[in-house]
Design an enzyme around this catalytic site. Structure first.
Site, PDB file in Angstrom:
ATOM      1  CG  HIS A 279      34.915  36.378  44.878  1.00 28.42           C
ATOM      2  ND1 HIS A 279      33.814  36.436  44.054  1.00 28.42           N
ATOM      3  CD2 HIS A 279      35.904  37.060  44.243  1.00 28.42           C
ATOM      4  CE1 HIS A 279      34.129  37.115  42.966  1.00 28.42           C
ATOM      5  NE2 HIS A 279      35.378  37.505  43.051  1.00 28.42           N
TER       6      HIS A 279
HETATM    7 CA    CA Z   1      39.383  37.789  49.256  1.00 25.68          CA
END
Ligand code: CA
Ligand code: V1P
Ligand code: ZN
Length: 397
Positions: free
Chosen positions: A186
């Protein structure tokens, strides 16, 4: 070899590459997965295929303390610049190191750390300036892409957030910037930095399994602080995925979501983090992407014909990281078709034996061994697209 491959400057636009070979000399430690040496291998392929003939190559300078302070806190930078390598925190007690999340296994203090960080950021800032002045239409900085670094905290192998610094630079000349992140992790640092502005939309595709997979953030409904008074509401998009996703499924998700986001947000420039740990066979990653699938995302973005920066990022099987970034460079300069026709790594490529297979574009089985079993269902992919479509209703520019 530029001649051999018929590689020449693309017509009508300029590509630049921003790189400082000094970065390669830095080591996080013998067992640490982040190997700046993968940049050596990427350079080997880019040069062996003759790509420098088709772009402007810039020796990236080190970013100044002042430039870094456009995002980072003064006390954090001060500490980064002066902290002694291998400094161990005193047993049991709180230390400055803990405060900035430094000197743990993920973010060790190594020799030349500050130089390494400032060169990575220098390349990304140079790239952003070439995009701003329109001296380049596409700028590559494979030594950048360190998306986890926070204002006053190191995280996940990242100390200085070169992407945030580059986007801040782009915002001086472009009204809206779209950030795309295909690293398997992320892009939390970039997302957080722009939580409160509607001038940056962030979209990260990643493996999401909060209990076991770093950094544990980036759920589908985590779209930033939602409030009437926050113009940045709804501008953080997350695409949480499971192990084993394939080229077809990933490509379909990527194109559908990016197309919709571009339609609603109408960006004037794009910053794309191309972390190569989403490839099959990565030492830390769990996806089944091939180089052609990963690079297909870059090709799709290139076709939007918006000013574009391509950053590196994660990627822990160095020979495959190098393949991905070299092939993505060839997409930038529009010679990828020629290279795909004859993908054999030239005999004169430095470190050629390190690539194991002769091809720049080996098959999934060749780079993977056993593919991971695919835990992504059609039903879940449709739910994700539905959620994001709804979210984008709030973002009409
Ligand atoms: Ca990513
Ligand atoms: O999982 C963790 C930490 C350790 N737990 C307490 C949480 N860290 C991960 C960090 C991954 C960083 C990815 C960076 C990027 O997105 C951008 C450059 O790619 C981690 C892992 C892992 N398997 O996820 N650290 C390490 N492995 C590690 C292994 C050996 C030595 C040092 C770190
Ligand atoms: Zn990663």
């Amino acid at each position: 070899s530029a001649y051999q491959y018929g590689i020449h400057r693309p017509k009508g636009y300029t590509v630049s590459n921003h790189y400082n070979p000094e970065m390669e000399k830095h080591h996080f430690g013998p067992t640490h997965p982040m190997k700046p040496w993968r940049l050596t291998l990427a350079k080997s392929l880019i040069t062996a295929f003759g790509m420098p003939a088709a772009m402007d190559s810039y020796h990236a300078r080190a970013a100044t303390h002042d430039e870094l302070s456009n995002f980072h806190a003064a006390d954090y930078l001060e500490y980064l610049a002066t902290a002694a390598p291998q400094q161990k925190p005193p047993d049991g007690s709180e230390s400055t190191d803990n405060k900035f999340n430094l000197a743990n296994p993920d973010c060790p203090l190594f020799d030349g750390l500050y130089n390494y960080c400032s060169m990575s950021a220098g390349g990304s800032l140079d790239a952003a300036r070439k995009i701003c002045t329109q001296a380049s239409q596409i700028a590559c900085c494979w030594g950048g892409g360190l998306h986890h670094a926070k204002k006053a905290e190191a995280s996940g192998f990242c100390y200085i957030n070169d992407i945030v610094l580059a986007i801040l630079e782009l915002l001086r000349c472009y009204k809206r910037v779209l950030y795309l992140d295909i690293d398997i992790h992320h892009g939390d640092g970039v997302e957080e930095a722009f939580f409160s502005t509607d001038r940056v939309m962030t979209i990260s595709f990643h493996k999401y399994h909060p209990e076991t997979f770093f950094p544990g953030t980036g759920g589908l409904s985590d779209n930033g602080p939602k409030s009437e008074s926050n113009p940045g509401s709804h501008h953080a998009i997350n695409v949480p995925l499971n192990d084993g996703i394939t080229d077809d499924q990933y490509g379909e998700m990527f194109k559908t979501i990016v197309r919709k986001a571009v339609d609603s947000f109408q960006p004037e420039a794009i910053a794309m983090q191309c972390g190569a740990d989403s490839l099959g066979g990565d030492r830390l990653g769990k996806f089944n992407l091939q180089v052609t699938g990963h690079a297909g995302c870059v090709e799709f973005v290139k076709k939007l014909r918006l000013p574009l920066i391509l950053f590196g990022g994660g990627g822990y099987t160095p020979r495959n990281v190098a393949r991905a970034w070299a092939f993505e460079t060839s997409i930038a300069i529009d010679c990828h078709r020629k290279i795909a026709e004859n993908p054999r790594i030239p005999d004169h490529a430095p470190w050629r034996a390190e690539f194991r297979q002769e091809s720049l574009l080996p098959s999934l089985e060749e780079i993977l061994g056993e593919p991971k079993s695919n835990k992504n269902t059609k039903k879940r992919m449709d739910e994700i697209i539905m959620h994001i479509t709804e979210q984008l209703r709030f973002v009409n520019k």
